[in-house]
Motif scaffolding. Structure first.
Motif, PDB file in Angstrom:
ATOM      1  N   LYS A 197     -13.649  23.067 -33.251  1.00  0.00           N
ATOM      2  CA  LYS A 197     -12.851  24.339 -33.268  1.00  0.00           C
ATOM      3  C   LYS A 197     -11.485  24.093 -32.915  1.00  0.00           C
ATOM      4  O   LYS A 197     -10.535  25.055 -33.121  1.00  0.00           O
ATOM      5  N   ARG A 198     -11.067  22.904 -32.068  1.00  0.00           N
ATOM      6  CA  ARG A 198      -9.707  22.653 -31.725  1.00  0.00           C
ATOM      7  C   ARG A 198      -9.738  21.142 -31.647  1.00  0.00           C
ATOM      8  O   ARG A 198     -10.459  20.560 -31.996  1.00  0.00           O
ATOM      9  N   ASN A 199      -8.197  20.626 -31.727  1.00  0.00           N
ATOM     10  CA  ASN A 199      -8.290  19.153 -31.468  1.00  0.00           C
ATOM     11  C   ASN A 199      -8.812  18.655 -30.507  1.00  0.00           C
ATOM     12  O   ASN A 199      -8.883  19.347 -29.394  1.00  0.00           O
ATOM     13  N   ARG A 200      -9.451  17.442 -30.483  1.00  0.00           N
ATOM     14  CA  ARG A 200     -10.306  16.871 -29.210  1.00  0.00           C
ATOM     15  C   ARG A 200      -9.961  15.322 -29.538  1.00  0.00           C
ATOM     16  O   ARG A 200      -9.504  14.571 -30.643  1.00  0.00           O
ATOM     17  N   MET A 250      -7.904  10.934 -32.611  1.00  0.00           N
ATOM     18  CA  MET A 250      -7.998  12.662 -32.538  1.00  0.00           C
ATOM     19  C   MET A 250      -8.918  13.025 -33.413  1.00  0.00           C
ATOM     20  O   MET A 250      -9.071  12.702 -34.813  1.00  0.00           O
ATOM     21  N   ILE A 251      -9.844  13.880 -33.035  1.00  0.00           N
ATOM     22  CA  ILE A 251     -10.715  14.662 -33.758  1.00  0.00           C
ATOM     23  C   ILE A 251     -10.109  16.044 -33.984  1.00  0.00           C
ATOM     24  O   ILE A 251      -9.562  16.802 -33.278  1.00  0.00           O
ATOM     25  N   GLN A 252      -9.826  16.029 -35.460  1.00  0.00           N
ATOM     26  CA  GLN A 252      -8.922  17.366 -35.898  1.00  0.00           C
ATOM     27  C   GLN A 252      -9.723  18.419 -36.002  1.00  0.00           C
ATOM     28  O   GLN A 252     -10.881  18.605 -36.131  1.00  0.00           O
ATOM     29  N   GLU A 294     -12.867  19.167 -38.249  1.00  0.00           N
ATOM     30  CA  GLU A 294     -13.640  17.747 -38.323  1.00  0.00           C
ATOM     31  C   GLU A 294     -15.130  17.900 -37.789  1.00  0.00           C
ATOM     32  O   GLU A 294     -15.079  18.635 -36.703  1.00  0.00           O
ATOM     33  N   LYS A 295     -16.096  17.076 -38.179  1.00  0.00           N
ATOM     34  CA  LYS A 295     -17.211  17.175 -37.497  1.00  0.00           C
ATOM     35  C   LYS A 295     -17.256  15.984 -36.536  1.00  0.00           C
ATOM     36  O   LYS A 295     -16.285  14.849 -36.701  1.00  0.00           O
ATOM     37  N   CYS A 296     -17.964  16.242 -35.476  1.00  0.00           N
ATOM     38  CA  CYS A 296     -18.010  15.027 -34.292  1.00  0.00           C
ATOM     39  C   CYS A 296     -19.259  14.926 -33.672  1.00  0.00           C
ATOM     40  O   CYS A 296     -19.816  16.000 -33.957  1.00  0.00           O
ATOM     41  N   LEU A 297     -19.691  14.025 -33.006  1.00  0.00           N
ATOM     42  CA  LEU A 297     -20.794  13.727 -32.463  1.00  0.00           C
ATOM     43  C   LEU A 297     -20.483  14.115 -30.744  1.00  0.00           C
ATOM     44  O   LEU A 297     -19.471  13.810 -30.393  1.00  0.00           O
ATOM     45  N   VAL A 298     -21.368  14.989 -30.285  1.00  0.00           N
ATOM     46  CA  VAL A 298     -21.148  15.659 -29.167  1.00  0.00           C
ATOM     47  C   VAL A 298     -22.254  15.210 -27.997  1.00  0.00           C
ATOM     48  O   VAL A 298     -23.385  15.479 -28.435  1.00  0.00           O
ATOM     49  N   PHE A 299     -22.244  14.669 -27.004  1.00  0.00           N
ATOM     50  CA  PHE A 299     -23.192  14.455 -26.040  1.00  0.00           C
ATOM     51  C   PHE A 299     -22.859  15.378 -24.992  1.00  0.00           C
ATOM     52  O   PHE A 299     -21.867  15.484 -24.094  1.00  0.00           O
TER      53      PHE A 299
END
Length: 77
Positions: free
Chosen positions: A16-19, A31-33, A36-41
């Motif tokens: 929902k925001r840059n990470r 940077m994860i824009q 974009e999809k990302c893997l989260v733990f």
């Protein structure tokens, strides 16, 4: 059916925001824009660790190998 899950703290999210990717080297933090999809733990009460798509693919591939090794160890016994 098994009641335990190996992946209970892991999910795919749309940022929902840059990470920043938690796996890329500190100099080249990928940077994860937003969007974009990302893997989260979510391993603890602190903020979750996010991983870019390329790092996520590497983490999943390594996890598959580890699961295959665990399964193979069970059949050897």
């Amino acid at each position: 059916m098994a009641k335990k899950s190996i992946l209970k703290n892991c999910s795919i999210e749309v940022a929902k925001r840059n990470r920043k990717c938690c796996n890329c080297s500190s100099r080249t933090k990928q940077m994860i824009q937003s969007g974009e999809k990302c893997l989260v733990f979510k391993e603890s009460l602190k903020s979750p660790n996010s991983y870019c798509i390329q790092c996520a693919k590497n983490i999943i591939a390594e996890g598959k190998k580890n699961l295959e090794n665990l399964e193979q160890a069970l059949t050897v016994l």
